[in-house]
Design a protein around this motif. Structure first.
Motif, PDB file in Angstrom:
ATOM      1  N   TYR A 123       0.820  -1.215   0.000  1.00  0.00           N
ATOM      2  CA  TYR A 123       0.000   0.000   0.000  1.00  0.00           C
ATOM      3  C   TYR A 123       0.852   1.262   0.000  1.00  0.00           C
ATOM      4  CZ  TYR A 123      -4.166  -2.846   0.642  1.00  0.00           C
ATOM      5  OH  TYR A 123      -5.179  -3.759   0.468  1.00  0.00           O
ATOM      6  N   LEU A 124       1.949   1.256   0.746  1.00  0.00           N
ATOM      7  CA  LEU A 124       2.805   2.442   0.783  1.00  0.00           C
ATOM      8  C   LEU A 124       3.323   2.763  -0.621  1.00  0.00           C
ATOM      9  CD1 LEU A 124       5.302   3.435   3.484  1.00  0.00           C
ATOM     10  CD2 LEU A 124       6.083   3.475   1.137  1.00  0.00           C
ATOM     11  N   LEU A 125       3.800   1.734  -1.318  1.00  0.00           N
ATOM     12  CA  LEU A 125       4.365   1.948  -2.656  1.00  0.00           C
ATOM     13  C   LEU A 125       3.290   2.225  -3.706  1.00  0.00           C
ATOM     14  CD1 LEU A 125       7.087  -0.820  -2.334  1.00  0.00           C
ATOM     15  CD2 LEU A 125       7.538   1.651  -2.551  1.00  0.00           C
ATOM     16  N   LYS A 126       2.147   1.559  -3.556  1.00  0.00           N
ATOM     17  CA  LYS A 126       1.037   1.779  -4.492  1.00  0.00           C
ATOM     18  C   LYS A 126       0.521   3.214  -4.357  1.00  0.00           C
ATOM     19  CE  LYS A 126      -2.851  -0.859  -6.226  1.00  0.00           C
ATOM     20  NZ  LYS A 126      -4.118  -0.371  -6.322  1.00  0.00           N
ATOM     21  N   ASP A 127       0.396   3.660  -3.096  1.00  0.00           N
ATOM     22  CA  ASP A 127      -0.090   5.022  -2.848  1.00  0.00           C
ATOM     23  C   ASP A 127       0.897   6.075  -3.358  1.00  0.00           C
ATOM     24  OD1 ASP A 127      -2.290   3.855  -1.678  1.00  0.00           O
ATOM     25  OD2 ASP A 127      -1.697   4.268   0.395  1.00  0.00           O
ATOM     26  N   LEU A 128       2.165   5.695  -3.482  1.00  0.00           N
ATOM     27  CA  LEU A 128       3.177   6.609  -4.036  1.00  0.00           C
ATOM     28  C   LEU A 128       3.142   6.612  -5.572  1.00  0.00           C
ATOM     29  CD1 LEU A 128       6.276   5.893  -1.744  1.00  0.00           C
ATOM     30  CD2 LEU A 128       4.984   8.033  -1.876  1.00  0.00           C
ATOM     31  N   GLY A 129       2.315   5.731  -6.143  1.00  0.00           N
ATOM     32  CA  GLY A 129       2.154   5.724  -7.596  1.00  0.00           C
ATOM     33  C   GLY A 129       2.946   4.670  -8.342  1.00  0.00           C
ATOM     34  N   PHE A 130       3.544   3.725  -7.600  1.00  0.00           N
ATOM     35  CA  PHE A 130       4.284   2.653  -8.273  1.00  0.00           C
ATOM     36  C   PHE A 130       3.329   1.568  -8.763  1.00  0.00           C
ATOM     37  CE2 PHE A 130       7.478   4.485  -5.392  1.00  0.00           C
ATOM     38  CZ  PHE A 130       8.473   4.770  -6.306  1.00  0.00           C
ATOM     39  N   ASP A 131       3.725   0.928  -9.855  1.00  0.00           N
ATOM     40  CA  ASP A 131       2.962  -0.184 -10.407  1.00  0.00           C
ATOM     41  C   ASP A 131       3.574  -1.480  -9.864  1.00  0.00           C
ATOM     42  OD1 ASP A 131       1.112  -1.447 -12.214  1.00  0.00           O
ATOM     43  OD2 ASP A 131       2.837  -1.931 -13.471  1.00  0.00           O
TER      44      ASP A 131
END
Length: 228
Positions: A33-41
């Motif tokens: 979630y942290l990385l997804k929320d930062l916009g990573f795929d």
């Protein structure tokens, strides 16, 4: 959009003890979630593909966190997790970094998995970050750097401590103690107090000590990718 590959265990057995294991859910949900929320795929893969086993101990009320609760209500991510790709079919060139959630399961499959070993070596040789948390630095046991030495040789690393393993009463069950292996492979091992958040970055290599360190590892990985 930068792409991150998450690699999860397919093993649900703790050696020959008859106990169930798998990956530790918080070590997947917090970074995801942290990385997804930062916009990573994010793409998920595992040796056997499909649904990787979640360690039942990580799904108890005691182990629950904000990110695991978010996952429990998130049908879309549950579906993504149920359909991991075959590890043998993923190509390092398609991703900017790789991350391994921990849990005891991987000690019996990913540590010796040829695809996993080659994948980490390829990411590292290509100048792409490789990140691990809790038990997942164990998958570095057989990974070599471009110089032919153990990848962790001479590098600052951390991972699940001997004290933490003793606390969960699995020191005699695991195939090897992670802290000992990292030192034997020439890693400069450091740690903080048991169960406290702690992550170490050394060039492209990022490692975290325990479940509580999952977000720290993900933060470091996100910063590294954004600065590349």
């Amino acid at each position: 959009m930068k792409k991150i590959l998450f690699v999860l265990t397919s093993n649900d057995k703790m050696g020959d003890t008859g106990h169930k294991t798998g990956f530790w859910i918080e070590e997947f949900t917090a970074p995801y979630y942290l990385l997804k929320d930062l916009g990573f795929d994010i793409t998920l893969a595992s040796p056997k593909g499909g649904q990787p086993p979640i360690d039942p101990n990580s799904e108890t009320k005691d182990a629950s966190t904000a990110s695991t609760e978010r996952f429990d209500a998130d049908k879309e991510t549950q579906k993504t997790l149920a359909n991991t790709r075959f590890l043998s079919e993923v190509n390092m060139a398609d991703y900017d970094a790789v991350f391994y959630p921990g849990g005891h399961g991987l000690l019996w499959d990913l540590v010796e998995n040829k695809n996993s070993i080659k994948l980490i070596e390829d990411f590292y040789a290509a100048g792409k970050p490789v990140a691990f948390v809790c038990h997942s630095p164990a998958v570095l046991k057989n990974v070599k750097g471009t110089d032919g030495q153990a990848l962790v040789y001479g590098k600052n690393v951390t991972g699940f401590t001997n004290g933490e393993e003793a606390a969960v009463e699995l020191s005699k069950v695991v195939p090897f103690l992670l802290e000992d292996m990292l030192k034997q492979n020439g890693g400069t091992y450091s740690k903080t107090g048991d169960w406290k958040p702690y992550a170490v970055e050394d060039g492209l290599l990022i490692t975290g000590q325990n479940p509580a360190s999952s977000e720290k590892v993900a933060e470091k990985l996100g910063e590294k990718l954004n600065s590349h």
